[in-house]
Scaffold this motif. Structure first.
Motif, mmCIF file in Angstrom:
data_model
loop_
_atom_site.group_PDB
_atom_site.id
_atom_site.type_symbol
_atom_site.label_atom_id
_atom_site.label_comp_id
_atom_site.label_asym_id
_atom_site.label_seq_id
_atom_site.Cartn_x
_atom_site.Cartn_y
_atom_site.Cartn_z
ATOM 1 N N CYS A 147 -0.364 -4.988 14.738
ATOM 2 C CA CYS A 147 0.571 -5.542 13.756
ATOM 3 C C CYS A 147 1.655 -6.397 14.409
ATOM 4 O O CYS A 147 2.383 -7.113 13.711
ATOM 5 N N VAL A 204 -0.163 -12.357 6.273
ATOM 6 C CA VAL A 204 -0.393 -10.909 6.200
ATOM 7 C C VAL A 204 -1.641 -10.608 5.378
ATOM 8 O O VAL A 204 -2.497 -9.804 5.785
ATOM 9 N N ASN A 230 -5.120 -9.047 6.843
ATOM 10 C CA ASN A 230 -5.756 -7.809 6.380
ATOM 11 C C ASN A 230 -7.230 -8.027 6.057
ATOM 12 O O ASN A 230 -8.081 -7.186 6.361
ATOM 13 N N SER A 247 -9.040 -8.226 9.295
ATOM 14 C CA SER A 247 -9.204 -6.913 9.923
ATOM 15 C C SER A 247 -10.364 -6.148 9.296
ATOM 16 O O SER A 247 -11.187 -5.544 9.987
ATOM 17 N N SER A 248 -10.430 -6.176 7.963
ATOM 18 C CA SER A 248 -11.459 -5.409 7.276
ATOM 19 C C SER A 248 -12.848 -6.005 7.451
ATOM 20 O O SER A 248 -13.817 -5.272 7.670
ATOM 21 N N LEU A 301 -4.927 3.442 2.663
ATOM 22 C CA LEU A 301 -5.046 1.984 2.670
ATOM 23 C C LEU A 301 -5.217 1.446 1.257
ATOM 24 O O LEU A 301 -4.578 0.451 0.875
ATOM 25 N N THR A 337 -2.379 -0.871 -0.578
ATOM 26 C CA THR A 337 -2.744 -2.209 -1.045
ATOM 27 C C THR A 337 -2.435 -2.366 -2.531
ATOM 28 O O THR A 337 -1.901 -3.396 -2.964
ATOM 29 N N PRO A 383 -4.277 -2.959 8.719
ATOM 30 C CA PRO A 383 -4.036 -3.389 7.336
ATOM 31 C C PRO A 383 -3.108 -2.457 6.566
ATOM 32 O O PRO A 383 -2.334 -2.901 5.713
ATOM 33 N N ASN A 403 0.348 -3.406 7.799
ATOM 34 C CA ASN A 403 0.718 -4.801 7.527
ATOM 35 C C ASN A 403 1.366 -4.950 6.161
ATOM 36 O O ASN A 403 2.389 -5.637 6.013
ATOM 37 N N VAL A 404 0.763 -4.325 5.130
ATOM 38 C CA VAL A 404 1.283 -4.494 3.771
ATOM 39 C C VAL A 404 2.448 -3.553 3.464
ATOM 40 O O VAL A 404 3.022 -3.628 2.373
ATOM 41 N N MET A 440 -8.070 -9.201 -1.107
ATOM 42 C CA MET A 440 -7.702 -8.223 -0.098
ATOM 43 C C MET A 440 -8.123 -6.815 -0.538
ATOM 44 O O MET A 440 -8.633 -6.027 0.268
ATOM 45 N N THR A 497 -11.133 -4.313 1.244
ATOM 46 C CA THR A 497 -10.990 -2.885 1.538
ATOM 47 C C THR A 497 -12.119 -2.086 0.897
ATOM 48 O O THR A 497 -12.676 -1.160 1.504
#
Length: 323
Positions: A50, A81, A85, A88-89, A116, A120, A252, A255-256, A283, A287
């Motif tokens: 991050c 951001v 994410n 990352s996913s 997560l 989100t 992730p 991040n959020v 996003m 996930t």
């Protein structure tokens, strides 16, 4: 305009290299204070990636000089951001699983995945009015602290082999003086890279004929996700799939919550209506795409290829929607 594009690329490169060096050096110094290697490894895996996203988002907020720049760079910060994410996913996990199919043994993911999803959706709810205000930031930061507490409790139930794998990610053999030098060099790289990338962000977007949100969703997001991508590939090649999976789903979550909350405390952030209607749902969808694989405990190579293809599709969609 070409020079701004070069400066932007150099800034992202410094961010990627600097954040990796900073996390490695800081992890070794933290271990030298007597903290357990397992705890240090968890922090390095969950929060380390991050660093680059936080530094760039904060620099974007600070560097805006006019109200118009503030609106554009706020959107770029949140786009970085959100795009990070998604990277990352889909990208990190997809490439790591394609390199070597990953089998999960850590129980921690049973807590991480619901958190997560919850975080989100909380971010989506708070951003529905197209802004993350300071009260919203406070809520996100409290949620981040609560997540850390829950994850710390869940980590106590990990079996010895998982603890050893996560602890092994800490560079124990590195001399302390090298760790100090690496930390300082990494910090300088992160600071200068974020400042350089933020300063050339708007001009680079114009030169590439991209909007600032799309530049954040694609190029900036890829640059901030690059350290986690490299680390995840190294982890699976060394037979540590739980580390790779942690690098894909841990950042992730924070991040959020932690990153957005901390930046929005400096200045409330604005979102575009398009981001609320399309990118934030994307996003959430990213996930959802990785959750079944992680719940099943295995990410085979073909699923890694599909996740990578989904990321390429997302980037293509972002670029083509401007045409």
């Amino acid at each position: 305009m070409a020079e701004h594009g070069i400066l932007f690329a150099v800034g992202l490169g410094l961010l990627a290299v600097g954040s990796g060096a900073l996390v490695a050096g800081a992890a070794r110094l933290d271990r030298a204070t007597g903290r357990g290697a397992f705890a240090v490894g968890l922090v390095a895996i969950g929060l380390g990636p991050c660093v680059s996203g936080f530094a760039l988002a904060l620099a974007l907020v600070i560097r805006s000089a006019t109200p118009l720049e503030a609106r554009r760079l706020d959107a770029a910060a949140l786009a970085t951001v959100i795009g990070g994410n998604i990277a990352s996913s889909l990208l990190v996990l997809g490439v790591a699983a394609f390199v070597r199919p990953a089998t999960m043994s850590a129980r921690l993911f049973g807590t991480t995945i619901p958190l997560l999803f919850t975080m989100t959706l909380l971010f989506w709810f708070l951003a529905a009015d197209k802004a993350i205000s300071r009260p919203d930031a406070a809520i996100l930061l409290m949620a981040a602290v609560g997540s850390l507490v829950l994850l710390a409790r869940a980590a106590r139930r990990e079996p010895p082999d998982v603890r050893a794998a996560l602890a092994g990610w800490v560079p124990e053999r590195m001399p302390v003086w090298v760790a100090v030098l690496l930390s300082l060099t990494g910090l300088a790289g992160v600071a200068s890279g974020a400042w350089l990338a933020a300063g050339s962000f708007l001009q680079a977007a114009v030169g590439l004929r991209l909007s600032t949100p799309v530049t954040g969703m694609t190029l900036a997001a890829f640059g901030t996700a690059l350290p986690a991508l490299v680390a995840a590939v190294l982890a699976v090649r060394r037979g540590r799939p739980d580390v790779a999976l942690g690098l894909a789903v841990g950042p992730p979550l924070f991040n959020v919550s932690l990153v957005v909350g901390a930046v929005a405390l400096v200045r409330p952030l604005l979102l575009t209506e398009h981001a609320i209607l399309y990118e934030v749902p994307a996003m959430v969808l990213s996930t959802a795409l990785v959750s079944p694989a992680l719940i099943n405990g295995r990410v085979p190579r073909w699923e890694g290829a599909l996740l990578f293809a989904a990321y390429i599709g997302f980037v293509t969609w972002q670029v083509l929607r401007l045409r």
